[in-house]
Design an enzyme around this catalytic site. Structure first.
Site, short mmCIF file in Angstrom:
data_model
loop_
_atom_site.label_atom_id
_atom_site.label_comp_id
_atom_site.label_asym_id
_atom_site.label_seq_id
_atom_site.Cartn_x
_atom_site.Cartn_y
_atom_site.Cartn_z
N TYR A 22 6.39 -41.26 -45.46
CA TYR A 22 5.67 -41.08 -44.19
C TYR A 22 6.58 -40.40 -43.17
O TYR A 22 7.61 -40.92 -42.78
CB TYR A 22 5.18 -42.41 -43.63
CG TYR A 22 4.08 -43.07 -44.42
CD1 TYR A 22 3.39 -42.41 -45.43
CD2 TYR A 22 3.71 -44.39 -44.16
CE1 TYR A 22 2.39 -43.03 -46.15
CE2 TYR A 22 2.70 -45.01 -44.87
CZ TYR A 22 2.04 -44.33 -45.86
OH TYR A 22 1.04 -44.95 -46.57
N PRO B 115 -10.42 -47.42 -44.05
CA PRO B 115 -11.71 -48.07 -43.83
C PRO B 115 -12.73 -47.19 -43.11
O PRO B 115 -13.93 -47.42 -43.22
CB PRO B 115 -11.34 -49.29 -42.98
CG PRO B 115 -10.08 -48.90 -42.29
CD PRO B 115 -9.33 -48.08 -43.29
#
Length: 319
Positions: free
Chosen positions: A57, A209
């Site tokens: 990341y 999500p």
């Protein structure tokens, strides 16, 4: 604050997991270190404890930011990171081999400023390394005290079974979690992966999500992603894979689902993002929902969504 065991383990985690892919020190990073500190502080102050990062990341700067932010309250945090991503051009600078994972773990520990990681995860499968080698290496990390629990990310159902059998053959340490994409747009894991994880003792950490923002209404049918958005960033990456991923998200089917979620949200007097997160949080097998906020305000909205109760009729409608 409710906590649940992560798979068949004694490690208890909150129903929200803080994803830190946006945290970075470069000017293009969506979230600065100062804002990341506010997000982490708000998350922990609310009683949540699971913070997830990865060595890839933002070139490793996400791990550095997370490490500095939690240093004064390390014991309160279930710290998760991942290894496997390329860390150079050489053939042994990537994957799940003993050679690469050993170096990757040591580099993550340095960047995080800690002497142990609570949950160390294989970021992606590695078809070029025998799973027995991977699981033996990971078991050694646990026995050394540098890692407490093991997990995997983006593994198939067959990959999970193979890994658990490999750990069992050597009386080693099994996986206790699978981090995987799961949303109203992406329900592939319902076919067999959820059942396999239940059978083999893995909790589910469900990421994306909001379907990379499609369910939140951040993109429009037939329109290119707006500049500065996550999908615009991915679409600009070199190579065809990133572009194909964006195209696979921005389909009429996905926009139809997003429109349905928006209609449901309007009827409930809330937002599409709230409906999407609330739906996912109650799915069978899901231990924790991975939230990836760019700002403290986004985090607050996401945490509120976890407390929102969908009516039974709405849950049945969404399926």
């Amino acid at each position: 604050m409710p906590y649940s065991p992560l798979g068949h383990s004694g490690l208890h985690v909150s129903n929200a997991c803080l994803g830190t892919m946006n945290f970075g020190t470069d000017p293009q990073a969506p979230t600065s270190e100062a804002e990341a500190g506010r997000i982490i502080g708000t998350f922990l102050d609310a009683g949540h404890n699971l913070v997830d990062t990865a060595d890839t990341y933002r070139g490793g700067t996400s791990e550095e930011i997370v490490g500095r932010a939690i240093a004064h309250r390390r014991a309160d945090v279930v710290l998760a990171t991942k290894g496997a991503a390329p860390q150079g051009d050489g053939p042994n600078n990537r994957g799940l081999s003993r050679a690469h994972l050993t170096r990757a773990l040591e580099a993550s520990l340095r960047r995080l400023g800690t002497d142990y990681i609570d949950l160390y995860q294989c970021h992606v499968p590695d078809p070029h390394t025998p799973i027995d080698e991977t699981m033996a290496t990971l078991d050694g990390f646990v026995r050394s005290g540098k890692v407490r629990y093991l997990g995997c990310s983006n593994f198939t159902a067959a990959g999970v079974v193979s890994a658990q059998w490999a750990a069992q053959r050597r009386n080693g340490t099994p996986f206790v979690s699978l981090q995987v994409s799961y949303s109203l747009l992406d329900r592939d894991i319902e076919t067999e992966t959820l059942a396999v994880c239940r059978e083999h003792g893995l909790g589910i950490l469900a990421y994306s999500p909001l379907g990379s923002g499609v369910l939140a209404g951040r993109y429009r049918r037939g329109a290119a992603p707006s500049p500065g958005s996550r999908l615009a960033e991915w679409a600009a990456m070199p190579g065809p894979r990133a572009r194909a991923y964006v195209d696979a998200l921005l389909t009429d089917r996905h926009f139809d689902i997003a429109d349905d979620v928006a209609t449901v949200a309007t009827g409930l007097g809330t937002t599409s993002a709230t409906v999407a997160v609330a739906w996912l949080a109650t799915r069978p097998g899901v231990t924790s929902v991975v939230l990836g906020p760019r700002t403290a305000d986004q985090l607050a909205a996401n945490l509120a969504a976890l407390e929102f109760t969908l009516p039974a009729a709405v849950t049945a409608h969404l399926g």
